[in-house]
Design a protein around this motif. Sequence first.
Motif, short mmCIF file in Angstrom:
data_model
loop_
_atom_site.label_atom_id
_atom_site.label_comp_id
_atom_site.label_asym_id
_atom_site.label_seq_id
_atom_site.Cartn_x
_atom_site.Cartn_y
_atom_site.Cartn_z
N ASN A 58 46.17 35.50 77.97
CA ASN A 58 45.45 36.07 76.83
C ASN A 58 46.21 35.81 75.53
O ASN A 58 45.61 35.51 74.50
N ALA A 72 45.02 33.67 72.32
CA ALA A 72 45.00 34.27 70.98
C ALA A 72 45.70 33.34 69.97
O ALA A 72 45.27 33.21 68.82
N HIS A 117 41.14 31.82 85.14
CA HIS A 117 41.21 33.26 85.46
C HIS A 117 40.67 33.52 86.87
O HIS A 117 40.28 34.63 87.18
N THR A 129 49.22 40.71 68.56
CA THR A 129 49.02 41.83 69.49
C THR A 129 50.30 42.10 70.29
O THR A 129 50.97 41.16 70.73
N TYR A 181 36.41 44.62 73.42
CA TYR A 181 37.04 43.71 74.38
C TYR A 181 37.78 44.46 75.49
O TYR A 181 37.82 44.00 76.63
N GLY A 233 44.88 38.40 67.05
CA GLY A 233 44.81 39.85 66.97
C GLY A 233 43.40 40.38 67.12
O GLY A 233 42.44 39.62 67.29
N ASP A 261 52.36 38.80 70.93
CA ASP A 261 52.05 37.47 70.39
C ASP A 261 51.72 37.59 68.92
O ASP A 261 51.38 38.67 68.44
N LYS A 294 31.41 40.60 80.81
CA LYS A 294 31.11 39.54 81.77
C LYS A 294 29.80 39.77 82.50
O LYS A 294 29.54 40.88 82.98
P1 ADP Z 1 39.17 37.45 79.58
O1 ADP Z 1 40.47 37.00 79.03
O2 ADP Z 1 38.83 36.89 80.91
O3 ADP Z 1 38.04 37.37 78.58
P2 ADP Z 1 40.46 40.00 79.52
O4 ADP Z 1 40.09 41.31 80.15
O5 ADP Z 1 41.77 39.46 79.93
O6 ADP Z 1 39.29 39.02 79.88
O7 ADP Z 1 40.41 40.13 77.97
C1 ADP Z 1 39.25 40.58 77.30
C2 ADP Z 1 39.25 40.11 75.87
O8 ADP Z 1 40.21 40.81 75.09
C3 ADP Z 1 39.62 38.65 75.69
O9 ADP Z 1 38.53 37.80 75.90
C4 ADP Z 1 40.11 38.64 74.24
O10 ADP Z 1 39.00 38.52 73.37
C5 ADP Z 1 40.70 40.01 74.07
N1 ADP Z 1 42.17 39.95 74.19
C6 ADP Z 1 42.92 40.24 75.26
N2 ADP Z 1 44.24 40.05 75.01
C7 ADP Z 1 44.33 39.62 73.73
C8 ADP Z 1 45.41 39.24 72.85
N3 ADP Z 1 46.67 39.25 73.26
N4 ADP Z 1 45.09 38.87 71.59
C9 ADP Z 1 43.80 38.85 71.17
N5 ADP Z 1 42.75 39.18 71.94
C10 ADP Z 1 43.00 39.56 73.20
#
Ligand code: ADP
Length: 622
Positions: A37, A41, A243, A170, A91, A82, A78, A97
């Motif tokens: 993730n 980002a 994933h 983030t 999110y 963000g 990271d 999904k």
């Molecule tokens: P996926 O990555 O499969 O979409 P996740 O549950 O891992 O599902 O994450 C959901 C969403 O949260 C991501 O699609 C992203 O938009 C956001 N997200 C997660 N981690 C970060 C991050 N470190 N920085 C920015 N956005 C993030």
Amino acid sequence: MSEERYYFQSEAAELLKMMISSVYSNKDIFLRELISNASDALDKRRIECLKDSELAENENPEIKIAADADAKTLTVSDNGIGMTRDELINYLGTIAKSGTKEFLKAAKDSNTQSELIGQFGVGFYSVFMVADKVEVVSRKLGTGETFRFESDGDGSYTISEAEQRSECGTTITLHLRQSDDEGAKNYADEWTVRSIIEKYSDFISWPIVFKDSTINSRKAIWQRPDSEITEEEYTEFYKHLTHDWRDPLTHIKINAEGSTNFKGLLFIPSEAPFDLFMNPEAGGISLYINRVFIMNDCKDLIAGYMRFIRGVVDSEDLPLNISREILQDEPIIRVIRRSTQRKVFAELKKLLASDREKYIKFWTAFGRVFKEGIMQDSEHAKNILELALFRTTANDEWTTLAEYESRMKDGQEGVYCLAGRDNLSALRASPKLEEFVNKGYEVLLMTDPVDEVILNQAAWVLPEDVKKLINIASDKVSAYTEDEKKANDEKLKESESEFEPLKKIAMEILGDKLESVRPSLTLTNSPACLKDSAGGMSLRMENMLRAAGQNPPVQKRVLELNVNHPVVRKLLKMAEAGDERAGDIVKVLYEQSMILEGAVPEDAAGFVKRINELMTLALKDG
Ligand code: ADP
């Protein structure tokens, strides 16, 4: 702003609960998910900066890991794109999904939950396998506000304003669970963290910094020589990319040199994702240009019917600022597309010849999608057919067309096929098969909806050197020779006058549905069989079109009655004697035949009533 409490969307809450109680043995992968993730980002931030010159470039992109053994925390940070306050809610508080509901239902009913978890890919939520509290602090690129998301996985989370981060990005802090499990890993331990990153995330292109040094080699795996890479590394890369928690079925390396230079690393997953059919967006190939990530799921890089293939393509010849809109017309992209397609065909051919078991896995998962190509891509229709597997009346195994052909009887003019019913055993029971099986012919059984279309269009889609696919559902197709047919017709002529009264009654009642009612000597066990009139649509196809909101013309079919069957014999007598129950019985025979086609009789209530009357009669003396 003070702290505000929110509740996870109900599906998210359920998934969380599943994570907390998860017995999934490989808990390590939560770190891979977080790093993935973070890497995404950073990619997104870079792309935003390319698009908008007002935004400052990221001068020191990195993913930072910190572990505190005393406090039992692990932090992944990271300076990527963000998230805003709303994005934290959308999110992390919900699961967008498609297929989530189906997944949760399947997982609840199943004792192979951990496998299903792998199939679904739970992403961020996997942290709850190892942490009992998670804090996410994030500042979105181009904004001046920082927010904190906090949850202990109990169904709710809080959002509050946080101290300003100096830069966008983030930071995720896990408060690790005290495990009662003795063998459980300590994820705040330096060596544990280091070895997980080395194992799962070495190829991430952004630096992963731990204890002041970059610990990943950052080498793009597709750029390295095949001999240097272990199967495990390929697998880990696949998991990062998709994933998917399961191992891929196989990988395909492409190294194209010449007028167009590109490298590719493609994977065939081992099972279809939950949303393969519902969500055409799932899957696809990522485009890189000179090792720089450009976009996910670049549809133009691979044929639509190969959309289940995942992987990356890295081109040396495309300009970095290429946009989605012009990709389609870019000749280099077309060359790449042809080349990935050719390579996939070649690899599948190899797999079919070398590892039947694996190939069957591939076919079971993706055959339905792959077959769409027969209609979409006439140039390769022959290739696709050669790679197709079918069920057959000859045995319980899968068969290829070539294998079928090798068993064909002398003089057989084509491949006999029967499509219909999603259910194989129902199709095996079809009365349409009787005459062919009795005559010693093998028939291919096709249960996918797309098969109907293939059979319908085969005549003009397939090149001439492909053996004809003959749909035995048509009333003009017969397993008998011309001579045998003639002899049959002669015999039937003799009983023509006997059949006439029944025919008259049947056409009076069913004339709006039937083109004709015919006596048959080719049926053996069944009393009746509903055939499609030549060139007409099958019942299932008609129903599929209706379900899709179309309005196909009503198709009239042919009802064949087995004149040697005791029911039909009796019926002939009744009709001759003017017994009015004959009409009801012939109607029941028609309705039965519809049921065998997988359709519900139009007048279901009437059908039940007729059956009950017949049962009453049958039971009267008993
Ligand atoms: P996926 O990555 O499969 O979409 P996740 O549950 O891992 O599902 O994450 C959901 C969403 O949260 C991501 O699609 C992203 O938009 C956001 N997200 C997660 N981690 C970060 C991050 N470190 N920085 C920015 N956005 C993030």
